[in-house]
Design a protein around this motif. Structure first.
Motif, PDB file in Angstrom:
ATOM      1  N   TYR A 182      11.402   2.487  16.420  1.00 27.14           N
ATOM      2  CA  TYR A 182      10.592   1.714  15.477  1.00 27.14           C
ATOM      3  C   TYR A 182       9.573   2.666  14.865  1.00 27.14           C
ATOM      4  O   TYR A 182       8.937   3.445  15.589  1.00 27.14           O
ATOM      5  N   ILE A 183       9.404   2.617  13.540  1.00 25.03           N
ATOM      6  CA  ILE A 183       8.500   3.542  12.855  1.00 25.03           C
ATOM      7  C   ILE A 183       7.752   2.826  11.734  1.00 25.03           C
ATOM      8  O   ILE A 183       8.334   2.038  10.985  1.00 25.03           O
ATOM      9  N   GLU A 184       6.460   3.124  11.627  1.00 26.54           N
ATOM     10  CA  GLU A 184       5.653   2.774  10.461  1.00 26.54           C
ATOM     11  C   GLU A 184       5.024   4.060   9.949  1.00 26.54           C
ATOM     12  O   GLU A 184       4.494   4.835  10.747  1.00 26.54           O
ATOM     13  N   TYR A 185       5.063   4.294   8.644  1.00 29.39           N
ATOM     14  CA  TYR A 185       4.461   5.523   8.137  1.00 29.39           C
ATOM     15  C   TYR A 185       4.084   5.416   6.673  1.00 29.39           C
ATOM     16  O   TYR A 185       4.598   4.570   5.926  1.00 29.39           O
ATOM     17  N   LYS A 186       3.162   6.271   6.273  1.00 30.42           N
ATOM     18  CA  LYS A 186       2.818   6.490   4.876  1.00 30.42           C
ATOM     19  C   LYS A 186       2.734   7.994   4.703  1.00 30.42           C
ATOM     20  O   LYS A 186       2.010   8.671   5.438  1.00 30.42           O
ATOM     21  N   ASP A 187       3.468   8.503   3.746  1.00 29.44           N
ATOM     22  CA  ASP A 187       3.636   9.949   3.629  1.00 29.44           C
ATOM     23  C   ASP A 187       2.294  10.678   3.549  1.00 29.44           C
ATOM     24  O   ASP A 187       1.416  10.329   2.756  1.00 29.44           O
ATOM     25  N   ASN A 188       2.143  11.677   4.439  1.00 30.42           N
ATOM     26  CA  ASN A 188       0.940  12.512   4.507  1.00 30.42           C
ATOM     27  C   ASN A 188      -0.330  11.733   4.814  1.00 30.42           C
ATOM     28  O   ASN A 188      -1.439  12.228   4.586  1.00 30.42           O
ATOM     29  N   VAL A 189      -0.185  10.503   5.372  1.00 28.15           N
ATOM     30  CA  VAL A 189      -1.351   9.711   5.759  1.00 28.15           C
ATOM     31  C   VAL A 189      -1.287   9.350   7.244  1.00 28.15           C
ATOM     32  O   VAL A 189      -2.184   9.692   8.014  1.00 28.15           O
ATOM     33  N   ASP A 217       0.815  -1.222   0.000  1.00 25.53           N
ATOM     34  CA  ASP A 217       0.000   0.000   0.000  1.00 25.53           C
ATOM     35  C   ASP A 217       0.841   1.261   0.000  1.00 25.53           C
ATOM     36  O   ASP A 217       0.304   2.371   0.060  1.00 25.53           O
ATOM     37  N   GLY A 218       2.166   1.129  -0.082  1.00 26.47           N
ATOM     38  CA  GLY A 218       3.041   2.295  -0.074  1.00 26.47           C
ATOM     39  C   GLY A 218       3.521   2.685   1.303  1.00 26.47           C
ATOM     40  O   GLY A 218       4.344   3.586   1.452  1.00 26.47           O
ATOM     41  N   GLY A 219       3.000   1.994   2.329  1.00 26.39           N
ATOM     42  CA  GLY A 219       3.476   2.253   3.683  1.00 26.39           C
ATOM     43  C   GLY A 219       4.892   1.724   3.867  1.00 26.39           C
ATOM     44  O   GLY A 219       5.301   0.768   3.218  1.00 26.39           O
ATOM     45  N   ILE A 220       5.640   2.367   4.741  1.00 33.99           N
ATOM     46  CA  ILE A 220       7.038   2.014   4.966  1.00 33.99           C
ATOM     47  C   ILE A 220       7.257   1.700   6.443  1.00 33.99           C
ATOM     48  O   ILE A 220       6.770   2.417   7.317  1.00 33.99           O
ATOM     49  N   THR A 221       7.984   0.621   6.710  1.00 39.53           N
ATOM     50  CA  THR A 221       8.358   0.249   8.072  1.00 39.53           C
ATOM     51  C   THR A 221       9.859   0.381   8.230  1.00 39.53           C
ATOM     52  O   THR A 221      10.626  -0.053   7.372  1.00 39.53           O
ATOM     53  N   LEU A 222      10.266   1.000   9.327  1.00 41.86           N
ATOM     54  CA  LEU A 222      11.677   1.103   9.700  1.00 41.86           C
ATOM     55  C   LEU A 222      11.856   0.295  10.979  1.00 41.86           C
ATOM     56  O   LEU A 222      11.700   0.822  12.081  1.00 41.86           O
ATOM     57  N   PRO A 223      12.160  -1.005  10.873  1.00 39.36           N
ATOM     58  CA  PRO A 223      12.205  -1.864  12.069  1.00 39.36           C
ATOM     59  C   PRO A 223      13.316  -1.498  13.049  1.00 39.36           C
ATOM     60  O   PRO A 223      13.202  -1.789  14.238  1.00 39.36           O
ATOM     61  N   GLN A 224      14.391  -0.873  12.554  1.00 42.92           N
ATOM     62  CA  GLN A 224      15.465  -0.413  13.453  1.00 42.92           C
ATOM     63  C   GLN A 224      15.291   1.065  13.815  1.00 42.92           C
ATOM     64  O   GLN A 224      16.158   1.662  14.436  1.00 42.92           O
TER      65      GLN A 224
END
Length: 209
Positions: A56-63, A32-39
């Motif tokens: 730890y970060i999960e994100y989707k730009d401007n969402v 879906d275009g979401g990005i996870t940064l596990p570190q």
């Protein structure tokens, strides 16, 4: 090679988008275009003037953006640390789990049970607050970065850092508005002294929970 090209394209796109990411390790891109940064990593939102540094970060730009063990900072010096941050961009709402700590140019060493940040509105609402400098205790508080004010609601105690000013009221509807906009003279309004429109704005924010 294809994966490298995809990551390169993603990085270039992020540089032009609302969120700019500096990963501390892997980047996992979802369907879906979401990005996870596990570190973890550092996310900057240049449009709204804040950054989130988290493990730890999960994100989707401007969402959306979800972060764990995170520190939030904005361009005016507000700083907030929390175990969990959940930001929904469309509603301008960032839910901050407690126990959390907060500081800005006027308030140091504040602890709260939880908070909600409104990045576009430049306001932070916190519950069950206690600070060391100045001494602050209240059922709830609004930190208004736009007007450089702090609004306290419910069973509040306020003692200025220099010890010259002390304000205290009991009751769930007790209110204090502290204005720091004049660096040479902090001003205070209590209860009915606070303009009705201002009091309603702040109490409505607190009532949203």
């Amino acid at each position: 090679m294809k994966r490298f090209a995809l990551l390169l394209f993603s990085s270039l796109a992020l540089a032009q988008a609302g969120f700019v990411a500096q990963p501390y390790g892997d980047q996992i891109i979802g369907e879906d275009g979401g990005i996870t940064l596990p570190q973890g990593g550092l996310i900057k939102d240049n449009k709204r003037g804040f950054s989130i540094d988290a493990k730890y970060i999960e994100y989707k730009d401007n969402v959306y953006l979800r972060a764990k063990n995170a520190k939030l900072k904005n361009n005016s010096g507000q700083s907030l640390s929390s175990p969990n941050i959940n930001y929904t961009v469309a509603t301008d709402r960032m839910d901050i789990a407690g126990a959390l700590t907060y500081s800005d140019e006027n308030v140091k060493g504040l602890n709260a049970a939880r908070a909600v940040v409104y990045p576009d509105a430049k306001r932070i609402v916190a519950w069950n607050v206690a600070a060391s400098s100045p001494t602050i205790k209240a059922d709830a508080a609004v930190f208004d970065d736009g007007s450089n004010q702090v609004f306290l609601l419910g069973n509040y105690l306020y003692k200025s850092a220099d010890g010259k000013t002390s304000k205290q009221r009991n009751g769930n509807t007790a209110m204090l508005l502290v204005n720091f906009s004049n660096k040479n003279r902090t001003t205070y309004q209590e209860g009915a002294q606070i303009a009705a429109a201002s009091a309603k704005t702040y109490t409505d924010l607190i009532a949203r929970k």
